[in-house]
Enzyme design. Structure first.
Site, PDB file in Angstrom:
ATOM      1  N   ASP A  62       0.863  -1.191   0.000  1.00 31.57           N
ATOM      2  CA  ASP A  62       0.000   0.000   0.000  1.00 31.57           C
ATOM      3  C   ASP A  62       0.898   1.238   0.000  1.00 31.57           C
ATOM      4  O   ASP A  62       1.361   1.676  -1.051  1.00 31.57           O
ATOM      5  CB  ASP A  62      -0.886  -0.097   1.256  1.00 31.57           C
ATOM      6  CG  ASP A  62      -2.172   0.673   1.153  1.00 31.57           C
ATOM      7  OD1 ASP A  62      -2.126   1.798   0.640  1.00 31.57           O
ATOM      8  OD2 ASP A  62      -3.227   0.175   1.593  1.00 31.57           O
ATOM      9  N   PHE A  67     -10.193   0.800  -0.917  1.00 31.86           N
ATOM     10  CA  PHE A  67     -10.080  -0.133   0.203  1.00 31.86           C
ATOM     11  C   PHE A  67     -10.645  -1.483  -0.220  1.00 31.86           C
ATOM     12  O   PHE A  67     -11.819  -1.580  -0.572  1.00 31.86           O
ATOM     13  CB  PHE A  67     -10.821   0.412   1.426  1.00 31.86           C
ATOM     14  CG  PHE A  67     -10.552  -0.403   2.648  1.00 31.86           C
ATOM     15  CD1 PHE A  67      -9.363  -0.246   3.349  1.00 31.86           C
ATOM     16  CD2 PHE A  67     -11.462  -1.348   3.084  1.00 31.86           C
ATOM     17  CE1 PHE A  67      -9.092  -1.029   4.470  1.00 31.86           C
ATOM     18  CE2 PHE A  67     -11.202  -2.128   4.207  1.00 31.86           C
ATOM     19  CZ  PHE A  67     -10.015  -1.965   4.896  1.00 31.86           C
TER      20      PHE A  67
HETATM   21  C1  PRP Z   1      -1.324  -4.835   5.649  1.00 27.17           C
HETATM   22  C2  PRP Z   1      -0.552  -5.695   4.656  1.00 27.17           C
HETATM   23  C3  PRP Z   1       0.834  -5.141   4.764  1.00 27.17           C
HETATM   24  C4  PRP Z   1       0.624  -3.690   5.098  1.00 27.17           C
HETATM   25  C5  PRP Z   1       0.796  -2.885   3.859  1.00 27.17           C
HETATM   26  O1  PRP Z   1      -1.197  -5.400   6.916  1.00 27.17           O
HETATM   27  O2  PRP Z   1      -0.608  -7.052   4.965  1.00 27.17           O
HETATM   28  O3  PRP Z   1       1.599  -5.796   5.748  1.00 27.17           O
HETATM   29  O4  PRP Z   1      -0.715  -3.547   5.585  1.00 27.17           O
HETATM   30  O5  PRP Z   1       0.595  -1.540   4.100  1.00 27.17           O
HETATM   31  P1  PRP Z   1       1.701  -0.419   3.837  1.00 27.17           P
HETATM   32  O6  PRP Z   1       2.325  -0.691   2.497  1.00 27.17           O
HETATM   33  O7  PRP Z   1       0.890   0.859   3.832  1.00 27.17           O
HETATM   34  O8  PRP Z   1       2.695  -0.448   4.952  1.00 27.17           O
HETATM   35  P2  PRP Z   1      -2.073  -4.961   8.163  1.00 27.17           P
HETATM   36  O9  PRP Z   1      -1.263  -3.996   8.995  1.00 27.17           O
HETATM   37  O10 PRP Z   1      -3.419  -4.480   7.704  1.00 27.17           O
HETATM   38  O11 PRP Z   1      -2.197  -6.299   9.006  1.00 27.17           O
HETATM   39  P3  PRP Z   1      -2.871  -7.703   8.590  1.00 27.17           P
HETATM   40  O12 PRP Z   1      -1.981  -8.334   7.544  1.00 27.17           O
HETATM   41  O13 PRP Z   1      -2.876  -8.482   9.868  1.00 27.17           O
HETATM   42  O14 PRP Z   1      -4.263  -7.413   8.074  1.00 27.17           O
END
Ligand code: PRP
Length: 185
Positions: A108, A157
């Site tokens: 992201d 999202f």
């Molecule tokens: C999500 C995804 C990545 C991170 C990416 O994890 O799995 O690890 O966000 O976002 P970024 O590029 O903006 O840093 P999340 O923190 O939602 O946890 P999860 O995997 O437990 O849902």
């Protein structure tokens, strides 16, 4: 859970299960060709990467692959990462001298992976690459080089196939966007 099971909650299906699995098989073949007979360690980032890891590892036609997992938590509120990451669960294995592929569900802002690559890089792996099923080019705050990318998607999202909204919808087989009423409740 299929999209039909929650049709009232879904706005639209972005990627079907078939599209996801076909693309993962193509990338698995690419990994196979790139690493040939070498041992690989796939590092999944919990919890989102569980589904993609399960399908990716089974799509590889080699026994020379291991899995390990990390759980990280981004400081900061709600849905946006801050870039400051805390390790909740570290790897069980040492990665020094090993070929590592970090497996993510989504790239992201890029903040989590930037931190993770620096952290894992300091452990002296032989090589380190990124596999991400989804990438949002418009949301990137820091550039992250990902060698294996499933799909570039718009800055919306999304849930399903491991991705959650308030910890729910991870078990949806496809990837889709939620109807506004889900957020408004
Ligand atoms: C999500 C995804 C990545 C991170 C990416 O994890 O799995 O690890 O966000 O976002 P970024 O590029 O903006 O840093 P999340 O923190 O939602 O946890 P999860 O995997 O437990 O849902």
């Amino acid at each position: 859970m299929d999209s039909a099971d929650i049709s009232a909650d879904l706005q639209h299906v972005l990627l079907t299960e078939e599209e996801l699995l076909n693309r993962i098989q193509i990338l698995a073949d690419q990994i196979q060709a790139d690493y040939e007979d070498e041992e690989i360690l796939l590092v999944g980032v919990l919890k989102g990467a569980v589904m993609v890891m399960a399908d990716l590892v089974r799509s590889l036609r080699t026994h020379k692959v291991e899995m390990d997992w990390m759980a990280v938590s981004s400081y900061g509120s709600g849905t946006t990462s801050s870039g400051v990451v805390r390790i909740l669960k570290d790897l069980d294995t040492h990665i020094e001298g090993r070929h590592v592929i970090v497996v993510e569900d989504i790239l992201d802002s890029g903040l989590t992976l930037t931190w993770l690559l620096k952290n894992l890089g300091s452990r002296h792996p032989k090589s380190i690459e990124v596999f991400t099923l989804l990438r949002k080019p418009e949301a990137m705050k820091v550039p992250v080089e990902a060698k294996y990318v499933g799909f570039d998607i718009p800055n919306e999202f999304v849930v399903g196939y491991g991705l959650d909204y308030a910890q729910k919808y991870r078990n949806l087989r496809c990837v889709g966007t939620l109807a506004p009423h889900v957020y408004e409740n």
